[in-house]
Structures are given as C-alpha cells and as structure tokens.
Motif scaffolding. Structure first.
Motif, PDB file in Angstrom:
ATOM      1  N   VAL A 115     -23.812  78.187 -66.866  1.00 23.54           N
ATOM      2  CA  VAL A 115     -23.764  76.766 -67.196  1.00 23.54           C
ATOM      3  C   VAL A 115     -23.740  75.957 -65.906  1.00 23.54           C
ATOM      4  N   THR A 116     -24.602  74.946 -65.843  1.00 18.65           N
ATOM      5  CA  THR A 116     -24.633  74.039 -64.700  1.00 18.65           C
ATOM      6  C   THR A 116     -24.378  72.633 -65.211  1.00 18.65           C
ATOM      7  N   ILE A 117     -23.419  71.957 -64.607  1.00 20.44           N
ATOM      8  CA  ILE A 117     -23.116  70.576 -64.969  1.00 20.44           C
ATOM      9  C   ILE A 117     -23.960  69.657 -64.096  1.00 20.44           C
ATOM     10  N   ASP A 118     -24.714  68.760 -64.740  1.00 22.76           N
ATOM     11  CA  ASP A 118     -25.544  67.801 -64.026  1.00 22.76           C
ATOM     12  C   ASP A 118     -24.895  66.429 -63.949  1.00 22.76           C
ATOM     13  N   THR A 133     -30.927  72.243 -72.202  1.00 22.36           N
ATOM     14  CA  THR A 133     -30.323  70.998 -71.733  1.00 22.36           C
ATOM     15  C   THR A 133     -29.331  70.564 -72.814  1.00 22.36           C
ATOM     16  N   PHE A 134     -28.070  70.370 -72.415  1.00 23.94           N
ATOM     17  CA  PHE A 134     -27.040  70.058 -73.410  1.00 23.94           C
ATOM     18  C   PHE A 134     -26.297  68.776 -73.065  1.00 23.94           C
ATOM     19  N   ARG A 135     -25.573  68.289 -74.071  1.00 28.38           N
ATOM     20  CA  ARG A 135     -24.705  67.121 -73.941  1.00 28.38           C
ATOM     21  C   ARG A 135     -23.457  67.373 -74.774  1.00 28.38           C
ATOM     22  N   PHE A 136     -22.315  67.152 -74.185  1.00 26.17           N
ATOM     23  CA  PHE A 136     -21.043  67.213 -74.901  1.00 26.17           C
ATOM     24  C   PHE A 136     -20.349  65.869 -74.736  1.00 26.17           C
ATOM     25  N   ASN A 137     -19.743  65.400 -75.809  1.00 22.52           N
ATOM     26  CA  ASN A 137     -18.914  64.194 -75.770  1.00 22.52           C
ATOM     27  C   ASN A 137     -17.529  64.591 -76.261  1.00 22.52           C
ATOM     28  N   ALA A 138     -16.522  64.251 -75.482  1.00 26.61           N
ATOM     29  CA  ALA A 138     -15.159  64.628 -75.844  1.00 26.61           C
ATOM     30  C   ALA A 138     -14.262  63.406 -75.859  1.00 26.61           C
ATOM     31  N   VAL A 139     -13.263  63.471 -76.707  1.00 26.96           N
ATOM     32  CA  VAL A 139     -12.177  62.501 -76.678  1.00 26.96           C
ATOM     33  C   VAL A 139     -11.010  63.229 -76.036  1.00 26.96           C
ATOM     34  N   LEU A 140     -10.469  62.623 -74.991  1.00 31.84           N
ATOM     35  CA  LEU A 140      -9.340  63.221 -74.287  1.00 31.84           C
ATOM     36  C   LEU A 140      -8.035  62.661 -74.842  1.00 31.84           C
ATOM     37  N   LYS A 141      -7.013  63.486 -74.812  1.00 37.59           N
ATOM     38  CA  LYS A 141      -5.691  63.014 -75.207  1.00 37.59           C
ATOM     39  C   LYS A 141      -5.239  61.974 -74.195  1.00 37.59           C
ATOM     40  N   GLU A 142      -4.515  61.000 -74.660  1.00 41.64           N
ATOM     41  CA  GLU A 142      -4.102  59.896 -73.796  1.00 41.64           C
ATOM     42  C   GLU A 142      -3.180  60.367 -72.686  1.00 41.64           C
ATOM     43  N   ASN A 143      -3.420  59.828 -71.512  1.00 36.28           N
ATOM     44  CA  ASN A 143      -2.557  59.994 -70.344  1.00 36.28           C
ATOM     45  C   ASN A 143      -2.387  61.424 -69.859  1.00 36.28           C
ATOM     46  N   VAL A 144      -3.264  62.326 -70.219  1.00 38.69           N
ATOM     47  CA  VAL A 144      -3.125  63.706 -69.772  1.00 38.69           C
ATOM     48  C   VAL A 144      -3.276  63.815 -68.265  1.00 38.69           C
ATOM     49  N   SER A 178     -11.445  54.302 -72.840  1.00 47.13           N
ATOM     50  CA  SER A 178     -11.567  54.883 -74.184  1.00 47.13           C
ATOM     51  C   SER A 178     -11.144  56.350 -74.236  1.00 47.13           C
ATOM     52  N   ASN A 179     -10.689  56.898 -73.095  1.00 40.08           N
ATOM     53  CA  ASN A 179     -10.286  58.313 -73.012  1.00 40.08           C
ATOM     54  C   ASN A 179     -11.395  59.239 -73.492  1.00 40.08           C
ATOM     55  N   THR A 180     -12.597  58.983 -73.031  1.00 41.28           N
ATOM     56  CA  THR A 180     -13.727  59.827 -73.418  1.00 41.28           C
ATOM     57  C   THR A 180     -14.337  60.489 -72.190  1.00 41.28           C
ATOM     58  N   LEU A 181     -15.010  61.582 -72.455  1.00 40.09           N
ATOM     59  CA  LEU A 181     -15.656  62.380 -71.424  1.00 40.09           C
ATOM     60  C   LEU A 181     -17.049  62.723 -71.914  1.00 40.09           C
ATOM     61  N   ARG A 182     -18.043  62.548 -71.041  1.00 42.76           N
ATOM     62  CA  ARG A 182     -19.413  62.933 -71.382  1.00 42.76           C
ATOM     63  C   ARG A 182     -19.897  63.897 -70.307  1.00 42.76           C
ATOM     64  N   ILE A 183     -20.419  65.015 -70.748  1.00 46.02           N
ATOM     65  CA  ILE A 183     -20.927  66.038 -69.844  1.00 46.02           C
ATOM     66  C   ILE A 183     -22.352  66.367 -70.258  1.00 46.02           C
ATOM     67  N   VAL A 229      -8.313  68.142 -74.371  1.00 48.74           N
ATOM     68  CA  VAL A 229      -9.395  67.729 -75.268  1.00 48.74           C
ATOM     69  C   VAL A 229      -8.874  67.600 -76.691  1.00 48.74           C
ATOM     70  N   GLU A 230      -8.979  66.389 -77.209  1.00 51.86           N
ATOM     71  CA  GLU A 230      -8.564  66.123 -78.592  1.00 51.86           C
ATOM     72  C   GLU A 230      -9.673  66.513 -79.558  1.00 51.86           C
ATOM     73  N   SER A 231     -10.912  66.169 -79.201  1.00 49.20           N
ATOM     74  CA  SER A 231     -12.053  66.543 -80.035  1.00 49.20           C
ATOM     75  C   SER A 231     -13.292  66.654 -79.157  1.00 49.20           C
ATOM     76  N   LEU A 232     -14.258  67.440 -79.634  1.00 47.49           N
ATOM     77  CA  LEU A 232     -15.493  67.656 -78.882  1.00 47.49           C
ATOM     78  C   LEU A 232     -16.666  67.561 -79.836  1.00 47.49           C
ATOM     79  N   ASP A 233     -17.653  66.763 -79.442  1.00 46.75           N
ATOM     80  CA  ASP A 233     -18.874  66.622 -80.217  1.00 46.75           C
ATOM     81  C   ASP A 233     -19.991  67.329 -79.462  1.00 46.75           C
ATOM     82  N   SER A 234     -20.674  68.221 -80.154  1.00 47.14           N
ATOM     83  CA  SER A 234     -21.810  68.935 -79.588  1.00 47.14           C
ATOM     84  C   SER A 234     -22.983  68.739 -80.540  1.00 47.14           C
ATOM     85  N   PRO A 235     -23.901  67.855 -80.183  1.00 51.52           N
ATOM     86  CA  PRO A 235     -25.013  67.553 -81.086  1.00 51.52           C
ATOM     87  C   PRO A 235     -25.846  68.789 -81.434  1.00 51.52           C
TER      88      PRO A 235
END
Length: 103
Positions: free
Chosen positions: A29-32, A85-96, A40-45, A68-74
């Motif tokens: 896996v390579t992160i671009d 080629t992938f995309r992940f969207n995550a909601v992070l727990k607050e203040n971690v 919004s406590n979100t993460l996009r990879i 990670v509170e939740s992860l969306d993988s289309p």
C-alpha cells in the motif's frame, strides 16, 4: 503563559496520527494523499494498493485503529484486481490526537 496554554490545548499531534498509520499499513500500500480536517474530525486517504488483498488488509487495519470511529471505503475501491487506486474516508474520535486540557 495563558496564551501558550491555549495554543497547547488546540495543538493536534499529527506525528502521532502518521505513526499510527505507518504502524498498521503494511506492504503493498502506498499513500499518495492524506488530509485531516480537525474541525470535522475527518480523515481522507488516497493511494494505491498492489492488489485486493493489500487493500482489504489496509481497510481492516484502519478500522482497527482506536482513533477511528468509522471508515468509509467506496465500492469503486474494489473494482480493479491489481494496482488499485483507492480512497478511504474516516471519522476520527474527538480529541484523540489533541493535548489533554490544561488544568
């Protein structure tokens, strides 16, 4: 001194997030691109996985992170078999990754 304390409380430890990601994302896996929205406590990879097995391992590893509170993988992530080629969207727990509140 109060200004310094206020800045410290708002400080986000991105290095800890990067270390957590590096620890769980194994070979294949390579992160671009990595974007964290602290409002919004979100993460996009986005990145590339050698194959579906590597993609599934990455998805499972990200879901297992305590922050990670939740992860969306289309579904589009899984259409290709190799060189994905992938995309992940995550909601992070607050203040971690924030400093603890000043006392």
């Amino acid at each position: 001194l109060k200004d310094t304390a206020r800045i410290q409380v708002a400080f986000t430890k991105y290095s800890e997030l990067a270390a957590d990601l590096a620890a769980v994302l194994g070979g294949g896996v390579t992160i671009d691109f990595l974007h964290v929205n602290t409002d919004s406590n979100t993460l996009r990879i986005t990145g590339t996985a050698e194959n579906r097995d590597a993609l599934v391992r990455a998805q499972d590893a990200l879901k297992s992170l305590p922050a990670v509170e939740s992860l969306d993988s289309p579904l589009e992530n899984f259409l290709e078999r190799d060189n994905i080629t992938f995309r992940f969207n995550a909601v992070l727990k607050e203040n971690v990754y924030h400093n603890p509140p000043a006392e």
